[in-house]
Scaffold this motif. Structure first.
Motif, PDB file in Angstrom:
ATOM      1  N   GLY A 325      33.151  33.423  34.710  1.00  0.00           N
ATOM      2  CA  GLY A 325      32.077  33.706  35.660  1.00  0.00           C
ATOM      3  C   GLY A 325      32.582  34.414  36.902  1.00  0.00           C
ATOM      4  N   ARG A 326      33.855  34.797  36.925  1.00  0.00           N
ATOM      5  CA  ARG A 326      34.439  35.534  38.051  1.00  0.00           C
ATOM      6  C   ARG A 326      34.412  37.027  37.771  1.00  0.00           C
ATOM      7  NH1 ARG A 326      39.451  32.810  40.895  1.00  0.00           N
ATOM      8  NH2 ARG A 326      38.937  30.582  40.788  1.00  0.00           N
ATOM      9  N   LYS A 327      34.516  37.822  38.824  1.00  0.00           N
ATOM     10  CA  LYS A 327      34.574  39.269  38.669  1.00  0.00           C
ATOM     11  C   LYS A 327      36.011  39.713  38.419  1.00  0.00           C
ATOM     12  CE  LYS A 327      30.541  40.113  41.571  1.00  0.00           C
ATOM     13  NZ  LYS A 327      29.999  40.766  42.783  1.00  0.00           N
ATOM     14  N   ALA A 328      36.141  40.833  37.714  1.00  0.00           N
ATOM     15  CA  ALA A 328      37.476  41.338  37.384  1.00  0.00           C
ATOM     16  C   ALA A 328      38.290  41.652  38.622  1.00  0.00           C
ATOM     17  CB  ALA A 328      37.358  42.589  36.506  1.00  0.00           C
ATOM     18  N   MET A 329      37.628  42.070  39.677  1.00  0.00           N
ATOM     19  CA  MET A 329      38.278  42.285  40.968  1.00  0.00           C
ATOM     20  C   MET A 329      37.341  41.762  42.038  1.00  0.00           C
ATOM     21  SD  MET A 329      40.884  43.367  42.714  1.00  0.00           S
ATOM     22  CE  MET A 329      41.834  44.408  41.594  1.00  0.00           C
ATOM     23  N   ASP A 330      37.802  40.792  42.805  1.00  0.00           N
ATOM     24  CA  ASP A 330      36.958  40.164  43.816  1.00  0.00           C
ATOM     25  C   ASP A 330      37.745  40.018  45.109  1.00  0.00           C
ATOM     26  OD1 ASP A 330      35.213  38.693  45.325  1.00  0.00           O
ATOM     27  OD2 ASP A 330      34.693  37.277  43.741  1.00  0.00           O
ATOM     28  N   LYS A 331      37.512  40.910  46.046  1.00  0.00           N
ATOM     29  CA  LYS A 331      38.247  40.930  47.303  1.00  0.00           C
ATOM     30  C   LYS A 331      37.880  39.766  48.218  1.00  0.00           C
ATOM     31  CE  LYS A 331      40.503  44.868  46.761  1.00  0.00           C
ATOM     32  NZ  LYS A 331      41.976  44.960  46.784  1.00  0.00           N
ATOM     33  N   SER A 332      36.809  39.031  47.894  1.00  0.00           N
ATOM     34  CA  SER A 332      36.416  37.902  48.735  1.00  0.00           C
ATOM     35  C   SER A 332      37.258  36.664  48.454  1.00  0.00           C
ATOM     36  CB  SER A 332      34.937  37.578  48.523  1.00  0.00           C
ATOM     37  OG  SER A 332      34.700  37.069  47.221  1.00  0.00           O
ATOM     38  N   ARG A 333      38.034  36.676  47.386  1.00  0.00           N
ATOM     39  CA  ARG A 333      38.871  35.526  47.029  1.00  0.00           C
ATOM     40  C   ARG A 333      40.255  35.649  47.664  1.00  0.00           C
ATOM     41  NH1 ARG A 333      36.815  32.247  43.169  1.00  0.00           N
ATOM     42  NH2 ARG A 333      34.997  33.009  41.997  1.00  0.00           N
ATOM     43  N   PRO A 334      41.026  34.559  47.653  1.00  0.00           N
ATOM     44  CA  PRO A 334      42.410  34.637  48.157  1.00  0.00           C
ATOM     45  C   PRO A 334      43.190  35.720  47.406  1.00  0.00           C
ATOM     46  CG  PRO A 334      41.767  32.344  47.812  1.00  0.00           C
ATOM     47  CD  PRO A 334      40.660  33.187  47.256  1.00  0.00           C
ATOM     48  N   MET A 335      44.180  36.260  48.042  1.00  0.00           N
ATOM     49  CA  MET A 335      44.917  37.398  47.504  1.00  0.00           C
ATOM     50  C   MET A 335      45.393  37.166  46.079  1.00  0.00           C
ATOM     51  SD  MET A 335      46.086  40.453  48.016  1.00  0.00           S
ATOM     52  CE  MET A 335      46.100  40.717  49.789  1.00  0.00           C
ATOM     53  N   GLU A 336      45.914  35.980  45.784  1.00  0.00           N
ATOM     54  CA  GLU A 336      46.478  35.729  44.459  1.00  0.00           C
ATOM     55  C   GLU A 336      45.401  35.577  43.385  1.00  0.00           C
ATOM     56  OE1 GLU A 336      46.015  31.775  46.600  1.00  0.00           O
ATOM     57  OE2 GLU A 336      46.737  33.812  47.069  1.00  0.00           O
ATOM     58  N   GLU A 337      44.136  35.479  43.771  1.00  0.00           N
ATOM     59  CA  GLU A 337      43.063  35.315  42.801  1.00  0.00           C
ATOM     60  C   GLU A 337      42.160  36.536  42.696  1.00  0.00           C
ATOM     61  OE1 GLU A 337      40.807  31.743  43.331  1.00  0.00           O
ATOM     62  OE2 GLU A 337      42.549  30.535  43.882  1.00  0.00           O
ATOM     63  N   GLN A 338      42.454  37.593  43.415  1.00  0.00           N
ATOM     64  CA  GLN A 338      41.548  38.738  43.460  1.00  0.00           C
ATOM     65  C   GLN A 338      41.495  39.488  42.138  1.00  0.00           C
ATOM     66  OE1 GLN A 338      42.494  41.195  46.853  1.00  0.00           O
ATOM     67  NE2 GLN A 338      42.030  39.566  48.324  1.00  0.00           N
TER      68      GLN A 338
END
Length: 502
Positions: A325-338
């Protein structure tokens, strides 16, 4: 040979300038004395001007026959400009089929079909520009009364769009020859003056990203529907890679380019960036780097070398999106999870931790074995070594196995473990002291955080041409594109992927 070139010659030979056109601009048209309004009019192959689209009475202007024109109105050495010169060999003329496979609409046909492109028929903003719903008759190009006949989506190329005329031509080139249940159907096109439209089958549920990521107003997609969608999309890619005369690389596979009908059957859309794949002893084709951050295979981003395994990587990114349910690239998340593929890599192959990838919104309604297999499939498809990625027919076989599994997680030890870990994580998060928000890339800790919809990577020029949304647009006219601009034109890869010594 001349008959093979006739259609593309007529399409590219309009003296078209993407910067000078757009919906609502004046277009040449021919007089239509036989028409009696939008309904019940006799076909005379004539069109009306868009200069007075609010009125059924349009001023008429003469228009030359398109077939007599050549590219940009020029003749080189007394010979017409050839389509293969336009594409510089990147699209094979051998795929050009008979001209009668597509309908050629007049602009007046589409004005009537969409009700003058009225707002209540607006579907969203796509890569080309605005998309409207319309109705046409089952055969021919005549419009039908609204709510009757065949529903269609009319995509208009505009000067504000991020795609241009070459992508428009490529879309026609491929979709007029490729036929498969998991590819969107192109009914026809309009090329009249400065007007460029494509007419597709209408997909009632829109794009996949709209249903997967719009958590506020749409119930989460059930597990079995997610696997069904992945299976349909995989069959579409397998057809392009392995069942066509020349392998076709989609090059822009992502959730916003997967459209869904009423029964959640998936169809690939937006072939503007598609290219013929390598044949014979060739291992790749070299192209400009285009696509969307998070979906591009690292080796393609770094070198511009493209093959079918580049599509497999993109498919793997979508598999992980569907699972988590996450996006392939998500700049709103912490750096290690983007970057989803990078973050998911250690969890996907760990039997004790793979459940960390599962979308919380699914609750316990997912297959334990199926989720394990899906996590490993996403991992294999996003393998950093292209040669280790599976071919799409193998992916189809795996998904056909997963879709038949019914070992739901309800009341299992795994599910209770997941709940306990999530409760523990939430408790720890609540104990953390509040701290100033630091926006990634900001020079000030007091900066206000940007909305995920507005955080974008730097644009690659004054007029980027590539859309990151589907023809239907996932969030309408304002929030229609995905949060991140694509990498486009330049070969320079993102700094995190730059090769040593570069």
């Amino acid at each position: 040979m001349r008959s093979q070139r006739l259609f593309l010659l007529s399409v590219i030979g309009q003296g078209f300038s993407p910067n000078s056109m757009g919906a609502g601009r004046s277009v040449p048209a021919r007089d239509n004395k036989e028409s009696g309004g939008c309904w019940g009019w006799r076909r005379s192959n004539r069109a009306m001007s868009s200069t007075a689209s609010s009125s059924p009475h349009y001023p008429a202007h003469p228009q030359p026959e398109i077939e007599n024109s050549v590219y940009n109105g020029n003749i080189a050495g007394g010979e017409p400009f050839l389509p293969e010169d336009v594409f510089s060999g990147s699209i094979s003329p051998s795929l050009v089929a008979k001209d009668d496979q597509l309908r050629r609409f007049s602009y007046y046909d589409l004005i009537c079909a969409t009700g003058h492109f009225r707002p209540d028929n607006f579907l969203g903003i796509g890569g080309f520009g605005p998309v409207h719903k319309g109705w046409i008759r089952e055969t021919g190009t005549s419009p039908a009364r609204h709510g009757t006949g065949l529903p269609v989506a009319v995509k208009t190329l505009s000067s504000q769009g991020m795609q241009g005329h070459p992508e428009w031509v490529a879309e026609i080139h491929y979709l007029r020859t490729l036929r498969h249940p998991n590819l969107v159907k192109l009914f026809g096109f309009c090329i009249e003056g400065n007007q460029r439209q494509l007419v597709y089958e209408f997909m009632s549920r829109g794009s996949l990203d709209k249903l997967l990521f719009n958590v506020d107003s749409v119930p989460p997609l059930p597990w079995n529907i997610r696997v069904k969608i992945l299976l349909g999309a995989a069959k579409g890619l397998a057809y392009l890679h392995e069942e066509t005369e020349t392998p076709v690389i989609f090059r822009d596979f992502k959730t916003s380019n997967v459209l869904l009908d009423e029964d959640y059957n998936a169809k690939l859309s937006d072939f503007g960036l598609a290219r013929d794949g390598p044949e014979g002893d060739r291992t790749h084709v070299s192209t400009q780097v285009v696509g969307t951050h998070g979906y591009g295979a690292p080796e393609y981003v770094m070198t511009g070398h493209l093959n079918t395994k580049s599509d497999v990587y993109s498919f793997g990114a979508v598999v992980l999106e569907m699972l988590s349910g996450r996006k392939a690239m998500d700049k709103s998340r912490p750096m290690e999870e983007q970057n989803l593929a990078e973050w998911a890599r250690p969890f996907a192959i760990d039997r004790e931790r793979f459940h960390k990838l599962i979308d919380r919104r699914l609750g316990s309604k997912f297959s334990i074995t199926g989720s394990q297999m899906l996590a490993r499939l996403g991992h294999n498809c996003t393998n950093l070594d292209p040669k280790s990625r599976p071919i799409m027919s193998k992916v189809v076989t795996t998904l056909e196995t997963i879709i038949n599994l019914d070992d739901m997680a309800t009341n299992t030890n795994l599910y209770h473990q997941m709940l306990a870990e999530r409760a523990h994580a939430n408790a720890n998060a609540n104990l953390l002291p509040a701290s100033p928000t630091l926006v990634v890339g900001s020079s000030s800790a007091n900066s206000q955080p940007s909305s995920p919809r507005t955080m974008r990577s730097p644009a690659r020029g004054p007029n980027p041409r590539r859309s990151t949304s589907s023809p239907y647009g996932p969030h309408g006219p304002v929030h229609s594109a995905s949060p991140f601009r694509p990498f486009r034109q330049e070969r320079m890869p993102p700094s995190s992927w730059r090769r040593p010594g570069a």
